[in-house]
Scaffold this active site. Sequence first.
Site, PDB file in Angstrom:
ATOM      1  N   LYS A 171       3.279 102.185 -14.460  1.00 54.51           N
ATOM      2  CA  LYS A 171       2.484 101.022 -14.037  1.00 54.51           C
ATOM      3  C   LYS A 171       3.127  99.719 -14.482  1.00 54.51           C
ATOM      4  CE  LYS A 171      -1.123  99.243 -11.998  1.00 54.51           C
ATOM      5  NZ  LYS A 171      -1.351  97.934 -12.509  1.00 54.51           N
ATOM      6  N   LYS A 240      -0.074  89.055 -18.574  1.00 54.70           N
ATOM      7  CA  LYS A 240      -0.204  90.074 -19.619  1.00 54.70           C
ATOM      8  C   LYS A 240       0.659  91.283 -19.305  1.00 54.70           C
ATOM      9  CE  LYS A 240      -3.202  93.113 -19.366  1.00 54.70           C
ATOM     10  NZ  LYS A 240      -3.283  94.545 -18.891  1.00 54.70           N
TER      11      LYS A 240
END
Length: 292
Positions: A171, A240
């Site tokens: 991911k 992030k």
Amino acid sequence: MKTIGVIGLGNMGRGMALSLQRGGFEVVGTDASATTRATLAAEGVPVVDSIKDVVAKSDAIVLSLPTAAIVAQVVAGADGLLSHPKAGVLVIETSTSHPDTTRQLAAQLASVGMSLIDAPVSGGPKGALAGTMTMVIGGSDEDVARAEPVLMAMSAKRVHVGGVGAGHVAKIANNLLCAAHLAIAGEVTRLAEKAGVPTERLLSGVNAGSGRSFVTEFNFPTWVSSGKFDSGFTMKLMRKDVRLSQELIGALDIDLPLSRKVADLWAVSAETIADDEDFNRIVELGAARTKA
């Protein structure tokens, strides 16, 4: 598995809870926000006030949380999952988190008879609500097979990429590529516009050739060219995720200069694009300077 707990009922967790319920599971949820809990209760999802109550009622627990630190707090912090062990419960971690954190938490949960797989998701709030997300999954073959009915209720595509933590590696790689594709797509569309080729026509050409990507085929027409910028995923969240990529690269002690440049661009974008803006706004980075 009959009852699935969902911890974190924000944009993504809400959709997952409703998809699980629609898929025939009993669902019980909780969230740190009383307002969020009340919203889900009004939509027909039973909610409780504590993690302890979720564990007591659940056969599996889905985590949908914004950062690795919050995941660690929910699992190993005061009054977290480890404070209320229940042998046999499977934890499905759908956040985008650091693989080392994931592996550490999996080991801690295993010590009390619980299991963890990481199944970070793509597809945004709309995909979560429709049950059409994509998941890249890390975990043992046994645990992933046990989780399959739950995962199927929340997603349309599932790829098991390796052991615990591998889902989060995949991911992070995916989101770093997306971050890079958006940044360069923003630049080449401005280049083409300046040279007299409208973006729509440029993308028609690019998407017929080797330069195409999900960004040029989907993000641009859906959220950029349309002017909607309402994907449900913010600049703050992508920043992030890009930072996570740099932490992983640093931990592996490898030199990836293009990835570093992408991270630098996303970091500097905070000066002109607010955290709560849609992440597709990165295509506008430097636009004012180019027009001048």
